[in-house]
Design a protein around this motif. Sequence first.
Motif, PDB file in Angstrom:
ATOM      1  N   TRP A 173      -8.580  -6.725  -5.155  1.00 44.84           N
ATOM      2  CA  TRP A 173      -7.292  -6.035  -5.004  1.00 44.84           C
ATOM      3  C   TRP A 173      -6.720  -5.637  -6.361  1.00 44.84           C
ATOM      4  CZ3 TRP A 173      -4.179  -3.721  -1.705  1.00 44.84           C
ATOM      5  CH2 TRP A 173      -2.842  -3.581  -2.033  1.00 44.84           C
ATOM      6  N   SER A 208      -6.642  -4.698   3.100  1.00 50.30           N
ATOM      7  CA  SER A 208      -5.245  -4.802   3.527  1.00 50.30           C
ATOM      8  C   SER A 208      -5.110  -5.572   4.830  1.00 50.30           C
ATOM      9  CB  SER A 208      -4.644  -3.409   3.673  1.00 50.30           C
ATOM     10  OG  SER A 208      -4.700  -2.709   2.446  1.00 50.30           O
ATOM     11  N   PHE A 266      -8.426  -2.596  -7.898  1.00 53.41           N
ATOM     12  CA  PHE A 266      -7.936  -1.348  -7.316  1.00 53.41           C
ATOM     13  C   PHE A 266      -6.551  -1.004  -7.849  1.00 53.41           C
ATOM     14  CE2 PHE A 266     -11.296  -1.874  -4.220  1.00 53.41           C
ATOM     15  CZ  PHE A 266     -11.583  -0.576  -3.817  1.00 53.41           C
ATOM     16  N   LYS A 276       0.830  -1.207   0.000  1.00 56.10           N
ATOM     17  CA  LYS A 276       0.000   0.000   0.000  1.00 56.10           C
ATOM     18  C   LYS A 276       0.864   1.257   0.000  1.00 56.10           C
ATOM     19  CE  LYS A 276      -2.250  -3.590   1.378  1.00 56.10           C
ATOM     20  NZ  LYS A 276      -1.618  -4.854   1.825  1.00 56.10           N
ATOM     21  N   GLY A 293      -5.079   1.604   3.429  1.00 50.35           N
ATOM     22  CA  GLY A 293      -4.502   0.262   3.360  1.00 50.35           C
ATOM     23  C   GLY A 293      -3.343   0.091   4.323  1.00 50.35           C
ATOM     24  N   LEU A 336      -9.880  -0.241   1.102  1.00 49.16           N
ATOM     25  CA  LEU A 336      -8.492  -0.705   1.109  1.00 49.16           C
ATOM     26  C   LEU A 336      -7.993  -0.982   2.527  1.00 49.16           C
ATOM     27  CD1 LEU A 336      -6.891   1.394  -1.753  1.00 49.16           C
ATOM     28  CD2 LEU A 336      -6.919  -1.086  -1.544  1.00 49.16           C
ATOM     29  N   TRP A 372      -4.765   4.490  -0.464  1.00 52.40           N
ATOM     30  CA  TRP A 372      -3.743   3.535  -0.041  1.00 52.40           C
ATOM     31  C   TRP A 372      -3.262   3.817   1.378  1.00 52.40           C
ATOM     32  CZ3 TRP A 372      -3.599  -0.557  -3.005  1.00 52.40           C
ATOM     33  CH2 TRP A 372      -3.983  -0.420  -4.344  1.00 52.40           C
TER      34      TRP A 372
END
Length: 432
Positions: free
Chosen positions: A255, A353, A258, A156, A288, A349, A285
């Motif tokens: 994932w 994550s 994205f 990320k 994430g 995210l 991110w």
Amino acid sequence: MEVRIETKQEKPLNIGRKFRWTVVIWLLIGGIINYLDRANLSIAAPEMMKELGLSVTEIGLLGTFFSWSYALMQLPSGWLIDRFGTKKVYTIALIWWSGATILTGAVHKMSSFIAVRILLGVGEAPCFPTMAKITSYWFPKKERGLATGIWDSSSKWGPAIAPPLLVFIMVTFGWRALFYITGVIGIIFAIGFVIFYKNPEKSKKLSKEEFEYIKSEGGGVEQGIQSSKIKWGSLFKYRSVWGMILGFFCTIWIWNIFLVFLPLYLFDVHHVSLKEMGIYAGIPWLGGIFGNIFGGYLTKKWVDKGITTPIKAKRALISICAISAAIVVCAVPLVKGLAITLTLLTLALCFISAITGSAWALAGDIAPPSMVASVGAIQNFGGYFGGAFSPVVAGMIVDATGSYSLAFISGGLIAGCAAICYWFIVKHPIQE
């Protein structure tokens, strides 16, 4: 949720310097470089499409070819790591994928782009299984979730850093410079890793007290596959391994959408300019990064307080986050406005994550010490082989419907299924 109440354990000895966390920082940096080298395609995509006449489907196809080669190479890479050692395999992989990144900036035809993306997938395949293996012998079991969350957050940090950094490079020097510069960075890092890294039993910077602490819960020494009583091929006979394969497939499906399309989605739907994308495409991110590290912290706390075991803590966190991710991702195309969209993307995210970090840490709990890289790589194989279809499927949906809605909603529903796989199928560790 299954729980187990345990008596409060004595606090570990004061072990002084915690050099093991320095190793995590090296893994974090290597992972960031790994993801810069795969995320640069999403940043360069608008300029590549304009200069070379590529379609959204063709950009998605490049992501798919990378994922296929990356997935297929998981199986031999896990065996190679367990057979020949983490340091040797990881160094070769670093130089390989950095060279493929540099080559990407030098080609001009679609067929050549496909070839170098395949080479990139081959070289990047050993990266995360290596990190999972290193974590398994540098950390006691209760700390592996947090350690994994830190280095897995690199996936990320890479995309978060990529938009402002790589957009600046692209605007200043052109999109090909993205690939040249990130490739050279990888080669420099490989040299540093060779000089710095040693296994715990050979490290002069690791104190005797810290080494004994690591050994007290199953770490300390890297074990090779040749010492295992279980044959590599028989790993596919275990129910928990199949649960990890299917669960990671559900996670990597969304994932990859994205990773490949987030900047393009903001560009097409919310009309974010190329310069603004350097900021806005990096924001989700950050969620994430938080999800990775906080998820690992939560599992460690649950175990420290005697609420549950390391395996059940990770399975529970994954299941909760998979359901949450499904709800949030499905809501993304239903809202209007850039602010609320970025909020939902950031939350999505964060949950996704937390899943990936705990899933990688779970490999160290499910696999015997000699086969951690193999089990982690098999899980990753399932995720990326199936998830390889998501970029091209999403690209075809966008080209056919002129909308990203169906791509997000279907991806969210698939992500939610990870809860079923990790909670009901992944149960017991593999016993030698």
